[in-house]
Enzyme design. Structure first.
Site, short mmCIF file in Angstrom:
data_model
loop_
_atom_site.label_atom_id
_atom_site.label_comp_id
_atom_site.label_asym_id
_atom_site.label_seq_id
_atom_site.Cartn_x
_atom_site.Cartn_y
_atom_site.Cartn_z
N ASP A 176 -3.68 -5.95 11.72
CA ASP A 176 -4.53 -6.24 10.41
C ASP A 176 -2.83 -6.99 9.46
O ASP A 176 -3.22 -7.19 8.37
CB ASP A 176 -4.62 -5.55 9.67
CG ASP A 176 -3.35 -4.23 9.66
OD1 ASP A 176 -2.65 -4.33 10.63
OD2 ASP A 176 -3.65 -3.13 8.55
N GLU A 177 -2.28 -7.64 10.73
CA GLU A 177 -0.61 -8.01 9.80
C GLU A 177 -0.19 -9.38 10.78
O GLU A 177 -0.59 -9.30 11.82
CB GLU A 177 0.16 -7.18 9.55
CG GLU A 177 1.39 -7.26 8.81
CD GLU A 177 1.75 -6.41 8.00
OE1 GLU A 177 2.87 -6.51 7.76
OE2 GLU A 177 1.92 -5.32 8.83
#
EC number: 2.7.7.7
Length: 346
Positions: free
Chosen positions: A94-95
């Site tokens: 998610d990053e």
């Protein structure tokens, strides 16, 4: 991404929207993998035991994680990133870091690019992202956490050193709890306090991280965004549904973890020299023990015996344990990789 796992579950199940939910944490021994912002208002956080989370939020709803779904959504997000630049360095599902110096759309503003990416993720995937924009990786990462959820925070070059002066050291990306406590013991509480030390002094206190801290305190971080990352370790671990303290059960669980780890290690192809045993007891105290060999580890029975000996030395008789893990690092390719990174692969 903001509360990624929880946001995906709320997106896909309207009954969960607006409610405090936790992904993972199923059962009395469970641990929270992600919490929605509704749950965070009650103090529920990732890595928190489910029983603690329930005390903080009695109405908390638990959702079983579906990592294949999260990975698929992550791939969709990654595809959006690549519309704007080919230089994308994932940190997790998610990053990611993006170098937009030469954007595919020839947009002259990194801030506008970040806003366009946020818009694409919202419009196409019905999810919310936050972005940090700056002139180096460290400040971009710090900026991304400043205005969540749905944030867009910019730290321009002329403000970087001043921003870091005011930054609490526990908020420094890559500074863990142990290092933070050591820094506080040396009267280092915010970035400005680092300026009182020379590079040599910081190296003496913190090893190779000292050089990194010396530069960061002055707003300097020359690390490039790397489109391909090198895996730093390969491991396996298991949290038990019940505490165990008898020798038969411990050996049985260790065998399961060891076999899973060895299979992953063989599939990884590269060979490593440092093997680490991780044990967590019923009070959540974690013990790690490592062995570094002069040659790369290739003998399964030999490394198993050494890990077994480490385990016997580490386990206190009568003290129940709840987790066993094994990992290996020091891969062949690492000899030329000197970048400071914080990575965990399980």
């Amino acid at each position: 991404m903001d509360a990624f796992y929880a946001s995906v579950e709320q997106r896909d199940n309207p009954d969960l929207r607006g409610k405090p939910i936790a992904v993972g944490g199923l059962g009395g021994r469970g641990v929270i993998a992600a919490a929605s912002y509704e749950a965070r208002k009650f103090g529920v956080r990732s890595a928190m035991p489910s029983r603690v989370a329930l005390r903080k939020c009695p109405t908390l709803l638990f959702v079983k994680p579906t990592f294949e779904k999260y990975k698929a959504v992550s791939n969709e997000i990654n595809a959006i990133f690549h519309r704007y630049t080919s230089i994308v360095e994932p940190l997790s599902l998610d990053e990611a870091f993006l170098d937009v110096t030469y954007s595919k759309y020839e947009m002259q503003s990194a801030t506008l690019i970040a806003q366009e990416i946020k818009n694409d993720i919202r419009n196409e995937l019905s999810l919310i992202a936050s972005a940090g924009v700056s002139y180096n990786k460290f400040l971009a990462k710090i900026a991304s956490d400043q205005d969540k959820p749905d944030g867009l925070f910019v730290i321009p070059p002329e403000e970087g050193p001043t921003f870091i002066k005011q930054l609490p050291i526990e908020d420094f990306f890559g500074v863990g709890k142990v290092t933070a406590e050591k820094m506080k013991a040396n009267n280092i509480f915010v970035g400005e306090d680092l300026l009182a030390y020379s590079k040599i002094e910081l190296q003496q206190m913190f090893g190779k991280t000292g050089s990194f801290l010396y530069g960061i305190a002055r707003g300097i971080d020359h690390r490039k965004v790397k489109a391909t990352r090198i895996r730093k370790s390969v491991g396996a671990e298991q949290t038990f549904s019940e505490n165990i303290n008898d020798e038969i059960s411990i050996n049985e669980k260790f065998t399961q973890v060891f076999e899973k780890w060895w299979e992953r290690y063989e599939n990884h192809k590269l060979k490593g020299r440092t093997v680490t045993l991780k044990i967590r007891n019923f009070e959540f105290e974690t013990i790690t023990r490592s062995i570094t060999e002069t040659e790369y580890i290739t003998n399964k029975s030999d490394v198993r015996q050494k890990l077994t000996d480490l385990m016997r030395e580490s386990i206190v008789a009568g003290v129940p344990i709840r987790l066993i893990g094994v990992s290996i690092s020091g891969f062949e390719i690492e000899e030329t990789d000197t970048e400071v990174q914080q990575l965990t692969f399980w």
